[in-house]
Design a protein around this motif. Structure first.
Motif, PDB file in Angstrom:
ATOM      1  N   LEU A   1       0.806  -1.219   0.000  1.00 46.57           N
ATOM      2  CA  LEU A   1       0.000   0.000   0.000  1.00 46.57           C
ATOM      3  C   LEU A   1       0.841   1.272   0.000  1.00 46.57           C
ATOM      4  CD1 LEU A   1      -2.716  -1.298   2.409  1.00 46.57           C
ATOM      5  CD2 LEU A   1      -3.106  -0.543   0.060  1.00 46.57           C
ATOM      6  N   LYS A   2       2.024   1.223   0.608  1.00 47.52           N
ATOM      7  CA  LYS A   2       2.886   2.404   0.672  1.00 47.52           C
ATOM      8  C   LYS A   2       3.905   2.440  -0.465  1.00 47.52           C
ATOM      9  CE  LYS A   2       4.104   4.155   4.580  1.00 47.52           C
ATOM     10  NZ  LYS A   2       4.610   4.468   5.913  1.00 47.52           N
ATOM     11  N   ASN A   3       3.884   1.407  -1.318  1.00 48.92           N
ATOM     12  CA  ASN A   3       4.841   1.276  -2.429  1.00 48.92           C
ATOM     13  C   ASN A   3       6.275   1.316  -1.899  1.00 48.92           C
ATOM     14  OD1 ASN A   3       5.593   0.765  -5.031  1.00 48.92           O
ATOM     15  ND2 ASN A   3       5.383   2.879  -5.726  1.00 48.92           N
ATOM     16  N   GLN A   4       6.503   0.542  -0.853  1.00 49.84           N
ATOM     17  CA  GLN A   4       7.818   0.401  -0.252  1.00 49.84           C
ATOM     18  C   GLN A   4       8.208  -1.070  -0.279  1.00 49.84           C
ATOM     19  OE1 GLN A   4       7.209   1.990   3.730  1.00 49.84           O
ATOM     20  NE2 GLN A   4       8.072   3.957   3.118  1.00 49.84           N
ATOM     21  N   THR A   5       9.445  -1.337   0.108  1.00 45.77           N
ATOM     22  CA  THR A   5       9.858  -2.728   0.252  1.00 45.77           C
ATOM     23  C   THR A   5       9.432  -3.233   1.628  1.00 45.77           C
ATOM     24  OG1 THR A   5      12.016  -2.231   1.225  1.00 45.77           O
ATOM     25  CG2 THR A   5      11.891  -2.316  -1.203  1.00 45.77           C
ATOM     26  N   VAL A   6       9.342  -4.538   1.746  1.00 45.96           N
ATOM     27  CA  VAL A   6       9.001  -5.132   3.032  1.00 45.96           C
ATOM     28  C   VAL A   6      10.074  -4.763   4.062  1.00 45.96           C
ATOM     29  CG1 VAL A   6       8.689  -7.318   4.274  1.00 45.96           C
ATOM     30  CG2 VAL A   6       7.648  -7.013   2.027  1.00 45.96           C
ATOM     31  N   GLN A   7      11.342  -4.755   3.640  1.00 41.12           N
ATOM     32  CA  GLN A   7      12.414  -4.417   4.560  1.00 41.12           C
ATOM     33  C   GLN A   7      12.281  -2.992   5.086  1.00 41.12           C
ATOM     34  OE1 GLN A   7      14.714  -6.743   5.763  1.00 41.12           O
ATOM     35  NE2 GLN A   7      14.843  -5.095   7.262  1.00 41.12           N
ATOM     36  N   GLN A   8      11.881  -2.060   4.237  1.00 44.24           N
ATOM     37  CA  GLN A   8      11.667  -0.687   4.693  1.00 44.24           C
ATOM     38  C   GLN A   8      10.598  -0.629   5.782  1.00 44.24           C
ATOM     39  OE1 GLN A   8      10.910   0.852   0.697  1.00 44.24           O
ATOM     40  NE2 GLN A   8      12.510   2.398   1.017  1.00 44.24           N
ATOM     41  N   VAL A   9       9.518  -1.353   5.576  1.00 37.51           N
ATOM     42  CA  VAL A   9       8.432  -1.379   6.559  1.00 37.51           C
ATOM     43  C   VAL A   9       8.904  -2.046   7.847  1.00 37.51           C
ATOM     44  CG1 VAL A   9       6.122  -2.288   7.063  1.00 37.51           C
ATOM     45  CG2 VAL A   9       6.610  -1.294   4.827  1.00 37.51           C
ATOM     46  N   LEU A  10       9.620  -3.152   7.741  1.00 37.10           N
ATOM     47  CA  LEU A  10      10.135  -3.827   8.932  1.00 37.10           C
ATOM     48  C   LEU A  10      11.091  -2.922   9.705  1.00 37.10           C
ATOM     49  CD1 LEU A  10      10.712  -7.433   7.535  1.00 37.10           C
ATOM     50  CD2 LEU A  10       8.934  -6.702   9.143  1.00 37.10           C
ATOM     51  N   ASP A  11      11.926  -2.169   8.991  1.00 35.59           N
ATOM     52  CA  ASP A  11      12.845  -1.233   9.643  1.00 35.59           C
ATOM     53  C   ASP A  11      12.067  -0.140  10.375  1.00 35.59           C
ATOM     54  OD1 ASP A  11      14.990  -2.684   8.680  1.00 35.59           O
ATOM     55  OD2 ASP A  11      15.459  -1.272   7.053  1.00 35.59           O
ATOM     56  N   ASP A  12      10.991   0.349   9.745  1.00 35.38           N
ATOM     57  CA  ASP A  12      10.144   1.363  10.391  1.00 35.38           C
ATOM     58  C   ASP A  12       9.459   0.815  11.642  1.00 35.38           C
ATOM     59  OD1 ASP A  12      10.845   3.264   8.501  1.00 35.38           O
ATOM     60  OD2 ASP A  12       8.941   3.145   7.402  1.00 35.38           O
ATOM     61  N   ILE A  13       9.018  -0.447  11.571  1.00 32.97           N
ATOM     62  CA  ILE A  13       8.399  -1.082  12.737  1.00 32.97           C
ATOM     63  C   ILE A  13       9.429  -1.204  13.851  1.00 32.97           C
ATOM     64  CG2 ILE A  13       7.421  -3.240  13.641  1.00 32.97           C
ATOM     65  CD1 ILE A  13       6.104  -3.631  10.854  1.00 32.97           C
ATOM     66  N   LYS A  14      10.623  -1.678  13.501  1.00 30.13           N
ATOM     67  CA  LYS A  14      11.676  -1.882  14.497  1.00 30.13           C
ATOM     68  C   LYS A  14      12.088  -0.575  15.170  1.00 30.13           C
ATOM     69  CE  LYS A  14      16.160  -4.088  15.075  1.00 30.13           C
ATOM     70  NZ  LYS A  14      17.252  -4.784  14.401  1.00 30.13           N
ATOM     71  N   SER A  15      12.155   0.507  14.391  1.00 30.47           N
ATOM     72  CA  SER A  15      12.576   1.796  14.949  1.00 30.47           C
ATOM     73  C   SER A  15      11.405   2.594  15.537  1.00 30.47           C
ATOM     74  CB  SER A  15      13.287   2.630  13.881  1.00 30.47           C
ATOM     75  OG  SER A  15      12.365   3.014  12.871  1.00 30.47           O
ATOM     76  N   ASP A  16      10.226   1.987  15.518  1.00 32.08           N
ATOM     77  CA  ASP A  16       9.011   2.615  16.044  1.00 32.08           C
ATOM     78  C   ASP A  16       8.662   3.914  15.308  1.00 32.08           C
ATOM     79  OD1 ASP A  16       6.800   2.404  17.729  1.00 32.08           O
ATOM     80  OD2 ASP A  16       7.684   3.751  19.218  1.00 32.08           O
ATOM     81  N   SER A  17       8.991   3.955  13.998  1.00 33.88           N
ATOM     82  CA  SER A  17       8.694   5.151  13.212  1.00 33.88           C
ATOM     83  C   SER A  17       7.666   4.886  12.105  1.00 33.88           C
ATOM     84  CB  SER A  17       9.980   5.707  12.606  1.00 33.88           C
ATOM     85  OG  SER A  17      10.561   4.763  11.715  1.00 33.88           O
ATOM     86  N   LEU A  18       7.003   3.744  12.169  1.00 34.49           N
ATOM     87  CA  LEU A  18       6.004   3.406  11.157  1.00 34.49           C
ATOM     88  C   LEU A  18       4.786   4.310  11.293  1.00 34.49           C
ATOM     89  CD1 LEU A  18       4.997   1.471   8.889  1.00 34.49           C
ATOM     90  CD2 LEU A  18       3.938   0.137  10.711  1.00 34.49           C
ATOM     91  N   THR A  19       4.406   4.913  10.185  1.00 33.21           N
ATOM     92  CA  THR A  19       3.158   5.673  10.138  1.00 33.21           C
ATOM     93  C   THR A  19       2.272   5.017   9.096  1.00 33.21           C
ATOM     94  OG1 THR A  19       4.083   7.227   8.526  1.00 33.21           O
ATOM     95  CG2 THR A  19       4.193   7.855  10.850  1.00 33.21           C
ATOM     96  N   PHE A  20       1.123   4.569   9.536  1.00 39.30           N
ATOM     97  CA  PHE A  20       0.203   3.879   8.630  1.00 39.30           C
ATOM     98  C   PHE A  20      -1.202   3.999   9.182  1.00 39.30           C
ATOM     99  CE2 PHE A  20      -2.044   0.016   7.224  1.00 39.30           C
ATOM    100  CZ  PHE A  20      -1.961   0.216   5.851  1.00 39.30           C
ATOM    101  N   ASP A  21      -2.101   4.486   8.349  1.00 39.22           N
ATOM    102  CA  ASP A  21      -3.503   4.637   8.734  1.00 39.22           C
ATOM    103  C   ASP A  21      -4.336   3.719   7.850  1.00 39.22           C
ATOM    104  OD1 ASP A  21      -5.981   5.506   9.628  1.00 39.22           O
ATOM    105  OD2 ASP A  21      -5.954   7.309   8.392  1.00 39.22           O
ATOM    106  N   LEU A  22      -4.878   2.686   8.433  1.00 38.39           N
ATOM    107  CA  LEU A  22      -5.641   1.689   7.683  1.00 38.39           C
ATOM    108  C   LEU A  22      -6.831   2.305   6.964  1.00 38.39           C
ATOM    109  CD1 LEU A  22      -5.693  -1.319   7.013  1.00 38.39           C
ATOM    110  CD2 LEU A  22      -7.030  -1.691   9.066  1.00 38.39           C
ATOM    111  N   GLU A  23      -7.515   3.222   7.593  1.00 37.17           N
ATOM    112  CA  GLU A  23      -8.691   3.853   6.975  1.00 37.17           C
ATOM    113  C   GLU A  23      -8.316   4.659   5.719  1.00 37.17           C
ATOM    114  OE1 GLU A  23     -12.091   3.778   7.443  1.00 37.17           O
ATOM    115  OE2 GLU A  23     -11.597   2.071   8.717  1.00 37.17           O
ATOM    116  N   SER A  24      -7.131   5.235   5.693  1.00 39.62           N
ATOM    117  CA  SER A  24      -6.742   6.089   4.570  1.00 39.62           C
ATOM    118  C   SER A  24      -6.457   5.297   3.289  1.00 39.62           C
ATOM    119  CB  SER A  24      -5.522   6.938   4.930  1.00 39.62           C
ATOM    120  OG  SER A  24      -4.363   6.129   5.015  1.00 39.62           O
ATOM    121  N   VAL A  25      -6.298   3.993   3.399  1.00 43.62           N
ATOM    122  CA  VAL A  25      -5.992   3.182   2.212  1.00 43.62           C
ATOM    123  C   VAL A  25      -7.203   2.388   1.719  1.00 43.62           C
ATOM    124  CG1 VAL A  25      -3.525   3.037   2.698  1.00 43.62           C
ATOM    125  CG2 VAL A  25      -5.066   1.290   3.615  1.00 43.62           C
ATOM    126  N   LYS A  26      -8.325   2.626   2.336  1.00 45.51           N
ATOM    127  CA  LYS A  26      -9.553   1.932   1.941  1.00 45.51           C
ATOM    128  C   LYS A  26      -9.850   2.218   0.474  1.00 45.51           C
ATOM    129  CE  LYS A  26     -14.255   1.204   3.511  1.00 45.51           C
ATOM    130  NZ  LYS A  26     -15.254   1.582   4.508  1.00 45.51           N
TER     131      LYS A  26
END
Length: 100
Positions: free
Chosen positions: A43-68
């Protein structure tokens, strides 16, 4: 969740161009954000590793409603549960980055 210590997200995925207009419900849990990585990456047009890195660093921003209503691809697999066939999505991908 039933214990109240996490949030269950149920995402309804509608299959495009399906004459039977089928939908697949996919479950995610907030305690296992890594399991959402390919979904969020698609949904963010990123790699899985980028998302995992964001999760690990607690910097992930993602709003489920905004991608409906957004289009993504899914690798659908079929399995048997209690004698009936179930369809589940194993992987997700952005339509511009098809890995499967």
């Amino acid at each position: 969740s039933s214990k109240g210590d996490s949030v269950n997200y149920i995402v309804t995925l509608k299959l495009q161009n399906d004459p039977n207009e089928r939908e697949i419900e996919h479950l995610f849990n907030s305690k296992a954000l890594g399991m959402m990585a390919s979904f969020i990456a698609a949904l963010k047009n990123q790699t899985v590793q980028q998302v995992l890195d964001d999760i690990k660093s607690d910097s992930l921003t993602f709003d489920l409603e905004s991608v409906k209503g957004r289009d993504i691809l899914g690798n659908v697999i079929h399995s048997e549960y209690e004698g009936r066939i179930q369809s589940k999505v194993k992987e997700f991908a952005n339509p511009e980055k098809v890995p499967f």
